[in-house]
Design a protein around this motif. Structure first.
Motif, PDB file in Angstrom:
ATOM      1  N   MET A   7       0.848  -1.198   0.000  1.00 27.91           N
ATOM      2  CA  MET A   7       0.000   0.000   0.000  1.00 27.91           C
ATOM      3  C   MET A   7       0.882   1.247   0.000  1.00 27.91           C
ATOM      4  N   ALA A   8       0.630   2.186  -0.890  1.00 28.52           N
ATOM      5  CA  ALA A   8       1.480   3.374  -0.965  1.00 28.52           C
ATOM      6  C   ALA A   8       1.251   4.251   0.268  1.00 28.52           C
ATOM      7  N   GLN A   9       2.350   4.782   0.799  1.00 26.90           N
ATOM      8  CA  GLN A   9       2.275   5.643   1.982  1.00 26.90           C
ATOM      9  C   GLN A   9       1.731   7.012   1.577  1.00 26.90           C
ATOM     10  N   GLN A  10       0.986   7.621   2.451  1.00 27.64           N
ATOM     11  CA  GLN A  10       0.577   9.021   2.235  1.00 27.64           C
ATOM     12  C   GLN A  10       1.668   9.926   2.770  1.00 27.64           C
ATOM     13  N   ALA A  11       1.940  10.984   2.013  1.00 33.63           N
ATOM     14  CA  ALA A  11       3.022  11.873   2.441  1.00 33.63           C
ATOM     15  C   ALA A  11       2.521  12.840   3.499  1.00 33.63           C
ATOM     16  N   THR A  12       2.608  12.423   4.763  1.00 37.78           N
ATOM     17  CA  THR A  12       2.072  13.266   5.839  1.00 37.78           C
ATOM     18  C   THR A  12       3.133  13.756   6.815  1.00 37.78           C
ATOM     19  N   ALA A  13       4.311  13.111   6.792  1.00 44.39           N
ATOM     20  CA  ALA A  13       5.307  13.443   7.821  1.00 44.39           C
ATOM     21  C   ALA A  13       6.117  14.677   7.435  1.00 44.39           C
ATOM     22  N   GLN A  14       6.394  15.531   8.439  1.00 44.21           N
ATOM     23  CA  GLN A  14       7.161  16.758   8.169  1.00 44.21           C
ATOM     24  C   GLN A  14       8.660  16.512   8.165  1.00 44.21           C
ATOM     25  N   ILE A  15       9.046  15.465   8.857  1.00 44.30           N
ATOM     26  CA  ILE A  15      10.475  15.148   8.945  1.00 44.30           C
ATOM     27  C   ILE A  15      10.596  13.657   9.258  1.00 44.30           C
ATOM     28  N   GLY A  16      11.712  13.054   8.870  1.00 42.38           N
ATOM     29  CA  GLY A  16      11.877  11.626   9.125  1.00 42.38           C
ATOM     30  C   GLY A  16      13.207  11.334   9.803  1.00 42.38           C
ATOM     31  N   VAL A  17      13.237  10.243  10.555  1.00 42.89           N
ATOM     32  CA  VAL A  17      14.497   9.802  11.178  1.00 42.89           C
ATOM     33  C   VAL A  17      14.732   8.364  10.775  1.00 42.89           C
ATOM     34  N   THR A  18      15.886   8.088  10.168  1.00 45.66           N
ATOM     35  CA  THR A  18      16.252   6.694   9.927  1.00 45.66           C
ATOM     36  C   THR A  18      17.492   6.386  10.754  1.00 45.66           C
ATOM     37  N   GLY A  19      17.430   5.247  11.450  1.00 45.19           N
ATOM     38  CA  GLY A  19      18.487   4.893  12.406  1.00 45.19           C
ATOM     39  C   GLY A  19      17.961   5.183  13.798  1.00 45.19           C
ATOM     40  N   LEU A  20      17.398   4.141  14.423  1.00 43.41           N
ATOM     41  CA  LEU A  20      16.685   4.378  15.688  1.00 43.41           C
ATOM     42  C   LEU A  20      17.392   3.772  16.896  1.00 43.41           C
ATOM     43  N   ALA A  21      18.726   3.830  16.900  1.00 35.46           N
ATOM     44  CA  ALA A  21      19.450   3.520  18.145  1.00 35.46           C
ATOM     45  C   ALA A  21      19.139   4.671  19.101  1.00 35.46           C
ATOM     46  N   VAL A  22      19.724   4.660  20.287  1.00 36.20           N
ATOM     47  CA  VAL A  22      19.269   5.597  21.327  1.00 36.20           C
ATOM     48  C   VAL A  22      19.146   7.053  20.858  1.00 36.20           C
ATOM     49  N   MET A  23      20.192   7.567  20.179  1.00 32.17           N
ATOM     50  CA  MET A  23      20.147   8.979  19.794  1.00 32.17           C
ATOM     51  C   MET A  23      19.029   9.258  18.786  1.00 32.17           C
ATOM     52  N   GLY A  24      18.910   8.385  17.772  1.00 33.37           N
ATOM     53  CA  GLY A  24      17.890   8.570  16.744  1.00 33.37           C
ATOM     54  C   GLY A  24      16.495   8.456  17.333  1.00 33.37           C
ATOM     55  N   ARG A  25      16.344   7.483  18.207  1.00 32.63           N
ATOM     56  CA  ARG A  25      15.057   7.247  18.846  1.00 32.63           C
ATOM     57  C   ARG A  25      14.649   8.466  19.687  1.00 32.63           C
ATOM     58  N   ASN A  26      15.596   8.984  20.465  1.00 30.96           N
ATOM     59  CA  ASN A  26      15.267  10.123  21.320  1.00 30.96           C
ATOM     60  C   ASN A  26      15.014  11.401  20.516  1.00 30.96           C
ATOM     61  N   LEU A  27      15.745  11.552  19.435  1.00 28.97           N
ATOM     62  CA  LEU A  27      15.519  12.720  18.576  1.00 28.97           C
ATOM     63  C   LEU A  27      14.117  12.638  17.947  1.00 28.97           C
ATOM     64  N   ALA A  28      13.752  11.428  17.497  1.00 34.62           N
ATOM     65  CA  ALA A  28      12.421  11.235  16.905  1.00 34.62           C
ATOM     66  C   ALA A  28      11.336  11.531  17.946  1.00 34.62           C
ATOM     67  N   ARG A  29      11.556  11.080  19.188  1.00 35.92           N
ATOM     68  CA  ARG A  29      10.567  11.323  20.241  1.00 35.92           C
ATOM     69  C   ARG A  29      10.463  12.820  20.544  1.00 35.92           C
ATOM     70  N   ASN A  30      11.619  13.488  20.572  1.00 39.47           N
ATOM     71  CA  ASN A  30      11.633  14.926  20.831  1.00 39.47           C
ATOM     72  C   ASN A  30      10.827  15.658  19.754  1.00 39.47           C
ATOM     73  N   LEU A  31      11.037  15.265  18.495  1.00 40.01           N
ATOM     74  CA  LEU A  31      10.304  15.889  17.387  1.00 40.01           C
ATOM     75  C   LEU A  31       8.803  15.661  17.552  1.00 40.01           C
TER      76      LEU A  31
END
Ligand code: 6PG
Length: 480
Positions: free
Chosen positions: A1-25
């Motif tokens: 199923m094609a994704q809808q373009a709704t996200a304003q920003i994306g994070v790839t790489g969800l080790a601790v730093m990436g995960r926390n940055l994504a949560r902060n956003l």
């Protein structure tokens, strides 16, 4: 199923730093696309923190990209070096002109310059971004140092400024300058972090030797220092670490930790770059070498056997005076480290045409980052008042602090040398200060020697031009 373009920003790489940055956003109201090579991490992020905001998880990179509004902004949060290149290579064919790739890891600025140039050819923006503050900072508000194009900052700025730490209502984020400027500034930040920690460690060692004090007692001294000019995150956590007791042995935690300091390499990069630019960042270099020395266990063992482990037994005469001496020596040495770090940034900015605002850089280090400290406000004021300040040491606030500190600084370095307590950063910072303020330096003799053995020529103090003495002949002086 094609994704809808709704996200304003994306994070790839969800080790601790990436995960926390994504949560902060997400916590700050942004819709965040999230992706990780192994999807378990993406799933666990959404399962554990999905209620903190709006996440758009994807298991393939193509879906992840498709979930982003255009121009797309993708934060890559993977290991520096080859893993970063691999992710970028995979991303590029999925992106379109005007999209933005942000590398928020600790990349070398030369890699960032290379990547920025390569992506520019594809019509993409590559933004090397320094992020400081560790795991907590990434989650609750880091200091953010984005490089890259002004155009990319138009999209990223409002987002980054919102998730950054705020001090007096001012975000700890600003556009540093083109291509590698952000990662360069982050690199120097880390170099200063190395110097700051080494100086703190030397102060602790001196207090321990001179006062025969326990780590817990020294923790109290640091706690007290943290209420004055030295107030900073690193002084605060020093008190914490020194006061900590090891549960397994009941001993002071600091006494059960192996005394070999490791590094991931940003301090080394700082020193390498400073050598290239000809900037004497002696405090940072000593700190980096002190870590290396600590790791040479075999040599340390051999030297200990050969020489014993210290000089004279040391007992400071007056506790209060000694503690104040160490505090002033620490403050003066710390000022030297920052002065050198800012010189380095200025030199990098000139070399690479980045036009970095030094006062602005101090502003975004006031909160969020590891070296956040009260006196960064004074640094900001100093560079705002005089952008071409020859050295931070002569700005009124710092000149006063150093002048007041000099007698203490000398006493501490002399006593330490006598007692055999190593203070590479304290003593080399003092030597740097004395080098800068000297009327005449023995560099004149070095010039003479160079001319003697290699006809390298010299300049004279009394007339222009370059000269050479015919050392092997009649010692007449000729034009060089
Ligand atoms: C920060 C830190 C961080 C760095 C560590 C480890 O600003 O948040 O600088 O980026 O990873 O401090 O550095 P070393 O392993 O080299 O000590």
């Amino acid at each position: 199923m094609a994704q809808q373009a709704t996200a304003q920003i994306g994070v790839t790489g969800l080790a601790v730093m990436g995960r926390n940055l994504a949560r902060n956003l997400a916590r700050n109201g942004f819709t965040v696309a999230v992706h990780n090579r192994s999807p378990e991490r993406t799933r666990s992020l959404v399962a554990e923190h999905g209620d903190e905001g709006t996440f758009v998880p994807s298991e393939s990179l193509a879906d992840f990209v498709a979930s982003l509004e255009r121009p797309r902004a993708v934060i890559v949060m993977v290991k520096a070096g080859a893993p970063t290149d691999a992710v970028i290579d995979e991303l590029v064919p999925l992106l379109e002109e005007g999209d933005i790739v942000v590398d928020a890891g600790n990349a070398h600025f030369a890699d960032t310059r290379r990547r920025e140039e390569a992506l520019r050819e594809h019509g993409l923006h590559f933004v090397g971004t320094g992020v400081s503050g560790g795991e907590e900072g990434a989650l609750r508000g880091p200091s953010i140092m984005p490089g890259g194009s002004a155009e990319s900052y138009a999209k990223l700025g409002p987002i980054f400024e919102k998730i950054a730490a705020q001090v007096d209502g001012i975000p700890c984020c600003r556009h540093i300058g083109p291509d590698g400027a952000g990662h360069f500034v982050k690199m120097v930040h880390n170099g200063i972090e190395y110097a700051d920690m080494q100086l703190i460690a030397e102060a602790y060692d001196l207090l321990r030797a001179g006062l025969s004090a326990s780590p817990a007692e020294i923790a109290e001294i640091f706690r007290e220092w943290n209420t004055g000019e030295l107030e900073s995150f690193l002084i605060e956590i020093t008190a914490d670490v020194l006061a900590h007791t090891d549960a397994a042995t009941g001993r002071a935690f600091v006494d059960v930790v192996l005394d070999q300091a490791e590094q991931k390499g940003t301090g080394r990069w700082t020193v390498q770059s400073a050598l290239d630019l000809g900037i004497p960042i002696t405090g940072i270099a000593e700190a980096t070498f002190a870590r290396s020395l600590s790791g040479h266990a075999g040599q340390r063992e051999a030297a200990r056997r050969a020489f014993g482990d210290a000089g004279e037994k040391w007992q400071a005469e007056d506790r209060e005076t000694f503690v104040e001496d160490v505090r002033r020596a620490l403050l003066s040495s710390k000022i030297v480290a920052y002065a050198q770090g800012f010189d380095h940034i200025r030199a990098g900015s000139r070399e690479y045409d980045w036009d970095i605002d030094l006062g602005g850089t101090a502003t975004i280090w006031r909160g969020g980052c590891i070296i956040r400290a009260r006196f960064l406000d004074r640094i900001r004021e100093a560079y705002d008042a005089q952008p071409e300040l020859p050295t931070l040491l002569v700005a009124p606030y710092f000149a006063d602090a150093v002048s007041d500190g000099v007698p203490s600084w000398r006493r501490v370095v002399v006593d330490a040398a006598r007692a055999g307590v190593p203070t590479p950063a304290f003593s080399s910072s003092l030597a740097y200060f004395d080098g800068l303020r000297a009327e005449r330096l023995p560099a004149a003799l070095i010039q003479g020697l160079r001319d003697n053995f290699g006809a390298h020529t010299y300049h004279r103090v009394d007339r222009p031009g370059s000269f050479h003495t015919l050392w092997a002949g009649d010692r007449a002086e000729v034009q060089g």
